[in-house]
Design a protein around this motif. Structure first.
Motif, PDB file in Angstrom:
ATOM      1  N   TYR A 178       0.723  -1.080  -0.030  1.00 29.74           N
ATOM      2  CA  TYR A 178      -0.092  -0.154  -0.047  1.00 29.74           C
ATOM      3  C   TYR A 178       0.776   1.212   0.066  1.00 29.74           C
ATOM      4  CZ  TYR A 178      -4.122  -2.856   0.817  1.00 29.74           C
ATOM      5  OH  TYR A 178      -5.338  -3.533   1.031  1.00 29.74           O
ATOM      6  N   CYS A 179       0.664   2.113  -0.884  1.00 31.44           N
ATOM      7  CA  CYS A 179       1.346   3.526  -0.816  1.00 31.44           C
ATOM      8  C   CYS A 179       0.776   4.329   0.024  1.00 31.44           C
ATOM      9  CB  CYS A 179       1.185   4.077  -2.261  1.00 31.44           C
ATOM     10  SG  CYS A 179       2.145   3.256  -3.344  1.00 31.44           S
ATOM     11  N   THR A 180      -0.687   4.277   0.294  1.00 32.71           N
ATOM     12  CA  THR A 180      -1.426   5.200   1.108  1.00 32.71           C
ATOM     13  C   THR A 180      -2.457   4.200   1.885  1.00 32.71           C
ATOM     14  OG1 THR A 180      -2.858   5.964   0.003  1.00 32.71           O
ATOM     15  CG2 THR A 180      -1.045   7.336  -0.076  1.00 32.71           C
ATOM     16  N   ARG A 181      -3.287   4.855   2.920  1.00 37.28           N
ATOM     17  CA  ARG A 181      -4.419   4.091   3.360  1.00 37.28           C
ATOM     18  C   ARG A 181      -5.103   3.335   2.479  1.00 37.28           C
ATOM     19  NH1 ARG A 181      -8.015   8.970   5.874  1.00 37.28           N
ATOM     20  NH2 ARG A 181      -8.080  10.165   3.911  1.00 37.28           N
ATOM     21  N   GLN A 182      -5.444   3.974   1.073  1.00 36.77           N
ATOM     22  CA  GLN A 182      -6.308   3.265   0.065  1.00 36.77           C
ATOM     23  C   GLN A 182      -5.681   3.006  -0.850  1.00 36.77           C
ATOM     24  OE1 GLN A 182      -8.641   7.050  -0.347  1.00 36.77           O
ATOM     25  NE2 GLN A 182     -10.276   6.152   1.157  1.00 36.77           N
ATOM     26  N   LYS A 183      -4.451   3.435  -1.355  1.00 36.50           N
ATOM     27  CA  LYS A 183      -3.991   3.090  -2.809  1.00 36.50           C
ATOM     28  C   LYS A 183      -3.120   1.656  -2.615  1.00 36.50           C
ATOM     29  CE  LYS A 183      -1.398   5.258  -6.697  1.00 36.50           C
ATOM     30  NZ  LYS A 183      -2.745   5.067  -7.576  1.00 36.50           N
ATOM     31  N   LYS A 184      -3.569   0.563  -3.294  1.00 40.43           N
ATOM     32  CA  LYS A 184      -3.361  -0.591  -3.285  1.00 40.43           C
ATOM     33  C   LYS A 184      -2.438  -0.728  -4.566  1.00 40.43           C
ATOM     34  CE  LYS A 184      -4.731  -5.574  -2.665  1.00 40.43           C
ATOM     35  NZ  LYS A 184      -5.911  -6.196  -2.492  1.00 40.43           N
ATOM     36  N   VAL A 185      -1.126  -1.503  -4.293  1.00 41.22           N
ATOM     37  CA  VAL A 185      -0.435  -1.771  -5.739  1.00 41.22           C
ATOM     38  C   VAL A 185       0.038  -3.292  -5.529  1.00 41.22           C
ATOM     39  CG1 VAL A 185       1.587  -1.385  -6.958  1.00 41.22           C
ATOM     40  CG2 VAL A 185       0.457   0.609  -5.585  1.00 41.22           C
ATOM     41  N   HIS A 186      -0.290  -4.160  -6.784  1.00 49.63           N
ATOM     42  CA  HIS A 186       0.249  -5.478  -6.510  1.00 49.63           C
ATOM     43  C   HIS A 186       0.722  -5.791  -8.067  1.00 49.63           C
ATOM     44  CE1 HIS A 186      -3.346  -6.524  -9.123  1.00 49.63           C
ATOM     45  NE2 HIS A 186      -4.067  -5.388  -8.471  1.00 49.63           N
ATOM     46  N   SER A 187       1.302  -7.101  -7.898  1.00 51.48           N
ATOM     47  CA  SER A 187       2.228  -7.547  -9.392  1.00 51.48           C
ATOM     48  C   SER A 187       2.369  -8.841  -9.085  1.00 51.48           C
ATOM     49  CB  SER A 187       3.397  -6.998  -9.459  1.00 51.48           C
ATOM     50  OG  SER A 187       4.090  -7.305 -10.714  1.00 51.48           O
ATOM     51  N   THR A 188       2.783  -9.713 -10.159  1.00 54.96           N
ATOM     52  CA  THR A 188       2.886 -11.035 -10.008  1.00 54.96           C
ATOM     53  C   THR A 188       4.293 -11.262  -9.681  1.00 54.96           C
ATOM     54  OG1 THR A 188       3.062 -11.027 -12.540  1.00 54.96           O
ATOM     55  CG2 THR A 188       1.117 -11.898 -11.762  1.00 54.96           C
ATOM     56  N   THR A 189       5.288 -10.397  -9.961  1.00 53.13           N
ATOM     57  CA  THR A 189       6.523 -10.362  -9.423  1.00 53.13           C
ATOM     58  C   THR A 189       7.082  -9.273  -8.615  1.00 53.13           C
ATOM     59  OG1 THR A 189       7.441  -9.375 -11.427  1.00 53.13           O
ATOM     60  CG2 THR A 189       6.925 -11.667 -11.578  1.00 53.13           C
ATOM     61  N   VAL A 190       8.187  -9.506  -7.916  1.00 51.36           N
ATOM     62  CA  VAL A 190       8.792  -8.446  -7.254  1.00 51.36           C
ATOM     63  C   VAL A 190       9.137  -7.174  -8.033  1.00 51.36           C
ATOM     64  CG1 VAL A 190      10.705  -7.685  -5.502  1.00 51.36           C
ATOM     65  CG2 VAL A 190       9.290  -9.954  -5.139  1.00 51.36           C
ATOM     66  N   ASP A 191       9.975  -7.475  -9.191  1.00 53.55           N
ATOM     67  CA  ASP A 191      10.235  -6.446  -9.968  1.00 53.55           C
ATOM     68  C   ASP A 191       9.274  -5.501 -10.663  1.00 53.55           C
ATOM     69  OD1 ASP A 191      13.016  -7.179  -9.735  1.00 53.55           O
ATOM     70  OD2 ASP A 191      13.087  -8.694 -11.460  1.00 53.55           O
ATOM     71  N   GLY A 192       8.244  -6.387 -10.926  1.00 51.93           N
ATOM     72  CA  GLY A 192       6.905  -5.668 -11.502  1.00 51.93           C
ATOM     73  C   GLY A 192       6.469  -4.994 -10.617  1.00 51.93           C
ATOM     74  N   LEU A 193       6.154  -5.231  -9.235  1.00 54.09           N
ATOM     75  CA  LEU A 193       5.794  -4.330  -8.178  1.00 54.09           C
ATOM     76  C   LEU A 193       6.566  -3.125  -8.043  1.00 54.09           C
ATOM     77  CD1 LEU A 193       3.535  -4.216  -6.018  1.00 54.09           C
ATOM     78  CD2 LEU A 193       5.315  -5.241  -4.302  1.00 54.09           C
ATOM     79  N   TYR A 194       7.850  -3.293  -8.208  1.00 49.27           N
ATOM     80  CA  TYR A 194       9.114  -2.077  -7.885  1.00 49.27           C
ATOM     81  C   TYR A 194       8.739  -1.247  -9.152  1.00 49.27           C
ATOM     82  CZ  TYR A 194      11.478  -3.128  -3.484  1.00 49.27           C
ATOM     83  OH  TYR A 194      12.033  -3.024  -2.383  1.00 49.27           O
ATOM     84  N   GLU A 195       8.629  -1.916 -10.263  1.00 53.27           N
ATOM     85  CA  GLU A 195       8.404  -0.654 -11.590  1.00 53.27           C
ATOM     86  C   GLU A 195       7.261   0.026 -11.506  1.00 53.27           C
ATOM     87  OE1 GLU A 195       9.517   0.966 -15.007  1.00 53.27           O
ATOM     88  OE2 GLU A 195      10.356  -0.414 -13.609  1.00 53.27           O
TER      89      GLU A 195
END
Length: 409
Positions: free
Chosen positions: A78-95
């Protein structure tokens, strides 16, 4: 924040180099080894940047979790209390996180949010370039907002991404700002000015919160406590004698005005400022209300003064306006108020009208200059009060002190 900016600058330079190198043939598209080496270096820099930016309010790294749902495995944070970020890979999440934190750093700067908040306020109050200036009172408030911004917000803070401004970062800046301003003033910043600074923060963060950019933590008393800074600003309250004239002081000025009224050679046939003082003493009217009173607002038959307007001046300019609402009505007229016309006030006004006739003053205004124009609140009446107060060495010198005296009875 400087390290983050340096990292972002390095990333942008490397991206530009790779792009130009490919376009110019310095790096061949089929040169897999060199291409992978450059991309690995780029990914490393991006990861360092994200690690510095992706932190909670207290500076600790935000948690990245592994989850499996419906047979699918992915990473989530989560970037903030509401903003959820996800990806199938760690590299993809970091991007994805990199794109969030780097995209529009200038677009999401504190300065940008404040300016957008100002524009939104102008539109909501009918103050736009398209419609003209319709609400002078609100326009003056915005002028003061912009003045406070210039006074309290340094460029280094203004350029920061508002999404990364944690309560800790704002607190550190606030302490630094107060120390700087106090050193310039030679004394502690008054509490009212400190609250004006807090209002600037609220404008920017409230706009960002409203548009789901970041949370408005300034309004949260647990995260922004005035008491954390009370040693750095002057929170003392003025004593009664510092806000209102005493009866003895009022009587001294009144007696002096009576002498001047009876001296037409030196002070003119109609000593208008003196009459304004006397009516203020008897009614408690504000300075701006006294200046905007029209003769039609006085009913000798029904024994009242209809107070429904004020004289306003556009901040930073020498333009005066007749506003058809009082200060209490805040730009939306509700008919004003009716002040009883007591016998003493009635006699006072009739005496002044007679003197105006003798002096050849013809005007729609109750209080007028020899040429019939209205008395200006700051350059005419307030200056008169200042000079009168200085004659007796009084510490206060404004009409509000007369109003405070009136309300004390």
């Amino acid at each position: 924040m400087n390290n983050e900016i340096e990292l972002l600058t390095s990333i942008k330079k490397l991206e530009d180099y790779i792009r130009n190198a490919l376009n110019c043939g310095i790096i061949e598209h089929d040169d897999v080894v060199l291409h992978d080496t450059m991309n690995t270096k780029l990914s490393t820099l991006k990861k360092k940047y994200v690690d510095k930016m992706h932190v909670s309010e207290d500076g600790t790294p935000r948690k990245i979790s592994e989850m499996t749902t419906g047979g699918k495995h992915f990473y989530v944070t989560y970037c903030t209390r509401q903003k959820k970020v996800h990806s199938t890979t760690v590299d993809g999440l970091y991007e994805k996180l990199y794109l969030i934190y780097s995209d529009g750093v200038e677009e999401y700067s504190f300065e940008k949010m404040f300016k957008l908040a100002i524009e939104q306020k102008k539109k909501s109050k009918g103050i736009t370039d398209e419609t003209g200036y319709l609400n002078v009172s609100c326009e003056n408030t915005i002028y003061r907002n912009e003045h406070d911004y210039m006074r309290f917000i340094e460029e280094s803070f203004a350029k920061k991404d508002i999404r990364t401004l944690t309560p800790v970062a704002v607190k550190e800046y606030t302490i630094s700002m107060l120390n700087r301003v106090n050193a310039q003033l030679g004394h502690k910043l008054p509490k009212k000015a400190f609250l004006n600074y807090k209002g600037i923060l609220n404008m920017a963060f409230s706009y960002a919160d409203e548009h789901d950019i970041c949370e408005n933590f300034i309004m949260n008393p647990c995260k922004f406590k005035n008491t954390d800074y009370r040693n750095l600003y002057d929170g003392s309250k003025k004593k009664a004698e510092q806000k209102a004239f005493s009866k003895d002081e009022i009587d001294m000025m009144d007696e002096e005005i009576n002498i001047r009224i009876q001296n037409p050679v030196q002070y003119g046939i109609c000593y208008t400022n003196g009459y304004m003082f006397k009516l203020s003493k008897l009614t408690g009217l504000r300075c701006a209300e006294l200046c905007s009173l029209k003769k039609d607002d006085i009913s000798f038959e029904k024994k009242y003064i209809h107070v429904h307007s004020q004289q306003l001046k556009r901040c930073g300019q020498q333009e005066y306006y007749y506003a058809q609402y009082t200060k209490d009505e805040k730009g939306d007229s509700k008919g004003g108020r009716f002040v009883p016309l007591l016998p003493e006030a009635e006699k006072l006004l009739l005496d002044m009208y007679q003197r105006q006739i003798q002096a050849g003053i013809v005007s729609e205004w109750v209080f007028a200059n020899p040429d019939g124009s209205w008395i200006k609140s700051d350059t005419d009446y307030q200056k008169f009060l200042q000079r009168l107060s200085l004659k007796f060495n009084f510490s206060i010198k404004n009409n509000h002190a007369i109003r405070m005296y009136f309300n004390s009875f």
